[in-house]
Write a protein that holds these residues in place. Structure first.
Motif, PDB file in Angstrom:
ATOM      1  N   VAL A 179       0.860  -1.179   0.000  1.00  0.00           N
ATOM      2  CA  VAL A 179       0.000   0.000   0.000  1.00  0.00           C
ATOM      3  C   VAL A 179       0.895   1.227   0.000  1.00  0.00           C
ATOM      4  CG1 VAL A 179      -1.763   1.258   1.283  1.00  0.00           C
ATOM      5  CG2 VAL A 179      -1.736  -1.241   1.320  1.00  0.00           C
ATOM      6  N   PHE A 180       0.627   2.172  -0.908  1.00  0.00           N
ATOM      7  CA  PHE A 180       1.407   3.397  -0.837  1.00  0.00           C
ATOM      8  C   PHE A 180       0.495   4.605  -0.908  1.00  0.00           C
ATOM      9  CE2 PHE A 180       1.538   2.048  -5.208  1.00  0.00           C
ATOM     10  CZ  PHE A 180       1.556   3.184  -5.990  1.00  0.00           C
ATOM     11  N   MET A 181       0.926   5.635  -0.140  1.00  0.00           N
ATOM     12  CA  MET A 181       0.098   6.818   0.000  1.00  0.00           C
ATOM     13  C   MET A 181       0.945   8.057   0.166  1.00  0.00           C
ATOM     14  SD  MET A 181      -1.305   5.955   3.844  1.00  0.00           S
ATOM     15  CE  MET A 181      -2.533   7.202   3.794  1.00  0.00           C
ATOM     16  N   ASP A 182       0.322   9.197  -0.015  1.00  0.00           N
ATOM     17  CA  ASP A 182       0.974  10.487   0.187  1.00  0.00           C
ATOM     18  C   ASP A 182       0.963  10.775   1.686  1.00  0.00           C
ATOM     19  OD1 ASP A 182       1.365  13.311   0.560  1.00  0.00           O
ATOM     20  OD2 ASP A 182       0.962  13.585  -1.580  1.00  0.00           O
ATOM     21  N   GLY A 183       2.142  10.927   2.264  1.00  0.00           N
ATOM     22  CA  GLY A 183       2.249  11.142   3.695  1.00  0.00           C
ATOM     23  C   GLY A 183       1.741  12.491   4.154  1.00  0.00           C
TER      24      GLY A 183
ATOM     25  N   ASN B 228      10.654   7.575   2.280  1.00  0.00           N
ATOM     26  CA  ASN B 228       9.973   6.285   2.195  1.00  0.00           C
ATOM     27  C   ASN B 228       9.850   5.704   3.597  1.00  0.00           C
ATOM     28  OD1 ASN B 228       9.888   5.692  -0.793  1.00  0.00           O
ATOM     29  ND2 ASN B 228      12.028   6.236  -0.510  1.00  0.00           N
ATOM     30  N   VAL B 229       8.630   5.455   4.032  1.00  0.00           N
ATOM     31  CA  VAL B 229       8.394   4.824   5.329  1.00  0.00           C
ATOM     32  C   VAL B 229       7.846   3.429   5.040  1.00  0.00           C
ATOM     33  CG1 VAL B 229       7.181   4.933   7.530  1.00  0.00           C
ATOM     34  CG2 VAL B 229       7.888   7.042   6.389  1.00  0.00           C
ATOM     35  N   ILE B 230       8.547   2.408   5.547  1.00  0.00           N
ATOM     36  CA  ILE B 230       8.171   1.024   5.233  1.00  0.00           C
ATOM     37  C   ILE B 230       8.173   0.177   6.493  1.00  0.00           C
ATOM     38  CG2 ILE B 230       9.148   1.199   2.912  1.00  0.00           C
ATOM     39  CD1 ILE B 230      11.479  -0.560   3.941  1.00  0.00           C
ATOM     40  N   ASP B 231       7.645  -1.055   6.339  1.00  0.00           N
ATOM     41  CA  ASP B 231       7.803  -2.031   7.401  1.00  0.00           C
ATOM     42  C   ASP B 231       9.174  -2.681   7.198  1.00  0.00           C
ATOM     43  OD1 ASP B 231       7.454  -3.684   5.210  1.00  0.00           O
ATOM     44  OD2 ASP B 231       5.519  -4.456   5.861  1.00  0.00           O
ATOM     45  N   MET B 232       9.448  -3.759   7.852  1.00  0.00           N
ATOM     46  CA  MET B 232      10.776  -4.369   7.773  1.00  0.00           C
ATOM     47  C   MET B 232      10.856  -5.465   6.707  1.00  0.00           C
ATOM     48  SD  MET B 232      11.676  -4.632  11.779  1.00  0.00           S
ATOM     49  CE  MET B 232      12.918  -3.535  12.395  1.00  0.00           C
ATOM     50  N   TYR B 233       9.941  -5.471   5.769  1.00  0.00           N
ATOM     51  CA  TYR B 233       9.929  -6.488   4.726  1.00  0.00           C
ATOM     52  C   TYR B 233      11.067  -6.220   3.744  1.00  0.00           C
ATOM     53  CZ  TYR B 233       7.904  -9.716   1.300  1.00  0.00           C
ATOM     54  OH  TYR B 233       7.688 -10.745   0.424  1.00  0.00           O
ATOM     55  N   LYS B 234      11.986  -7.151   3.645  1.00  0.00           N
ATOM     56  CA  LYS B 234      13.219  -6.961   2.874  1.00  0.00           C
ATOM     57  C   LYS B 234      12.995  -6.613   1.399  1.00  0.00           C
ATOM     58  CE  LYS B 234      17.843  -8.109   2.455  1.00  0.00           C
ATOM     59  NZ  LYS B 234      18.747  -7.092   2.897  1.00  0.00           N
ATOM     60  N   PRO B 235      12.089  -7.292   0.668  1.00  0.00           N
ATOM     61  CA  PRO B 235      11.893  -6.911  -0.737  1.00  0.00           C
ATOM     62  C   PRO B 235      11.465  -5.460  -0.921  1.00  0.00           C
ATOM     63  CG  PRO B 235      11.013  -9.092  -0.373  1.00  0.00           C
ATOM     64  CD  PRO B 235      11.376  -8.548   0.981  1.00  0.00           C
TER      65      PRO B 235
ATOM     66  N   LYS C 227      15.473   1.042  -2.387  1.00  0.00           N
ATOM     67  CA  LYS C 227      16.877   1.427  -2.556  1.00  0.00           C
ATOM     68  C   LYS C 227      17.278   1.458  -4.023  1.00  0.00           C
ATOM     69  CE  LYS C 227      18.398  -0.117   1.966  1.00  0.00           C
ATOM     70  NZ  LYS C 227      19.165  -1.119   2.716  1.00  0.00           N
ATOM     71  N   GLU C 228      16.706   0.560  -4.831  1.00  0.00           N
ATOM     72  CA  GLU C 228      16.991   0.551  -6.267  1.00  0.00           C
ATOM     73  C   GLU C 228      16.331   1.732  -6.980  1.00  0.00           C
ATOM     74  OE1 GLU C 228      16.037  -3.103  -8.294  1.00  0.00           O
ATOM     75  OE2 GLU C 228      17.045  -4.308  -6.764  1.00  0.00           O
ATOM     76  N   LEU C 229      15.057   1.962  -6.670  1.00  0.00           N
ATOM     77  CA  LEU C 229      14.303   3.008  -7.364  1.00  0.00           C
ATOM     78  C   LEU C 229      14.673   4.415  -6.918  1.00  0.00           C
ATOM     79  CD1 LEU C 229      10.688   1.554  -7.454  1.00  0.00           C
ATOM     80  CD2 LEU C 229      12.209   1.898  -9.391  1.00  0.00           C
ATOM     81  N   PHE C 230      14.914   4.578  -5.631  1.00  0.00           N
ATOM     82  CA  PHE C 230      15.171   5.896  -5.058  1.00  0.00           C
ATOM     83  C   PHE C 230      16.456   5.869  -4.233  1.00  0.00           C
ATOM     84  CE2 PHE C 230      10.552   4.931  -4.927  1.00  0.00           C
ATOM     85  CZ  PHE C 230      10.158   5.720  -5.990  1.00  0.00           C
ATOM     86  N   PRO C 231      17.607   5.700  -4.868  1.00  0.00           N
ATOM     87  CA  PRO C 231      18.856   5.519  -4.126  1.00  0.00           C
ATOM     88  C   PRO C 231      19.265   6.721  -3.283  1.00  0.00           C
ATOM     89  CG  PRO C 231      19.303   5.839  -6.461  1.00  0.00           C
ATOM     90  CD  PRO C 231      17.818   5.728  -6.315  1.00  0.00           C
TER      91      PRO C 231
ATOM     92  N   VAL D 278      12.897   5.021   5.956  1.00  0.00           N
ATOM     93  CA  VAL D 278      12.578   5.003   7.382  1.00  0.00           C
ATOM     94  C   VAL D 278      11.683   3.805   7.661  1.00  0.00           C
ATOM     95  CG1 VAL D 278      11.417   6.264   9.246  1.00  0.00           C
ATOM     96  CG2 VAL D 278      12.698   7.516   7.505  1.00  0.00           C
ATOM     97  N   ILE D 279      11.985   3.085   8.735  1.00  0.00           N
ATOM     98  CA  ILE D 279      11.134   1.981   9.161  1.00  0.00           C
ATOM     99  C   ILE D 279      10.114   2.547  10.140  1.00  0.00           C
ATOM    100  CG2 ILE D 279      11.062  -0.230  10.348  1.00  0.00           C
ATOM    101  CD1 ILE D 279      13.961  -0.650   9.334  1.00  0.00           C
ATOM    102  N   ASP D 280       8.840   2.199   9.951  1.00  0.00           N
ATOM    103  CA  ASP D 280       7.801   2.794  10.789  1.00  0.00           C
ATOM    104  C   ASP D 280       7.949   2.372  12.253  1.00  0.00           C
ATOM    105  OD1 ASP D 280       5.468   0.654  11.424  1.00  0.00           O
ATOM    106  OD2 ASP D 280       6.384   0.228   9.486  1.00  0.00           O
ATOM    107  N   ARG D 281       7.488   3.227  13.144  1.00  0.00           N
ATOM    108  CA  ARG D 281       7.647   3.033  14.592  1.00  0.00           C
ATOM    109  C   ARG D 281       7.049   1.720  15.082  1.00  0.00           C
ATOM    110  NH1 ARG D 281       5.353   8.449  16.972  1.00  0.00           N
ATOM    111  NH2 ARG D 281       4.391   8.550  14.937  1.00  0.00           N
TER     112      ARG D 281
END
Length: 89
Positions: free
Chosen positions: A4-8, A39-46, A52-56, A61-64
């Motif tokens: 899921v992606f959204m405008d923060g 980019n705020v994400i969970d800890m899912y490696k993919p 990191k590839e798209l936006f080097p 940031v990993i969410d709290r």
């Protein structure tokens, strides 16, 4: 799991990618260009790999919630290991 992606700032849902696997994410994101600042994400490696590839040059940031969850699980695992060692003695 879906991606899921959204405008923060506006909290507007932008889209949902049905599968969170790296191949599905690459297929979805590579044809498009996005302006991203953070980019705020969970800890899912993919997810982290793709970002990191798209936006080097952008911040990742990993969410709290997932940080606290990881700390809690690590602490619980350590406590169980220590209790098991004490029980053996």
């Amino acid at each position: 799991m879906s991606f899921v992606f959204m405008d923060g700032q506006t909290k507007q849902l932008l889209d949902i990618v049905e599968y969170q696997k790296l191949d599905a994410l690459k297929k979805y994101f590579y044809p498009h260009e996005y302006e991203v600042q953070l980019n705020v994400i969970d800890m899912y490696k993919p997810s982290a790999t793709l970002i990191k590839e798209l936006f080097p040059n952008e911040k990742l940031v990993i969410d709290r919630f997932h940080v606290v969850q990881h700390i809690g699980r690590t602490f619980l695992t350590h406590c169980i290991q220590q209790m098991n060692q004490l029980n053996r003695k």
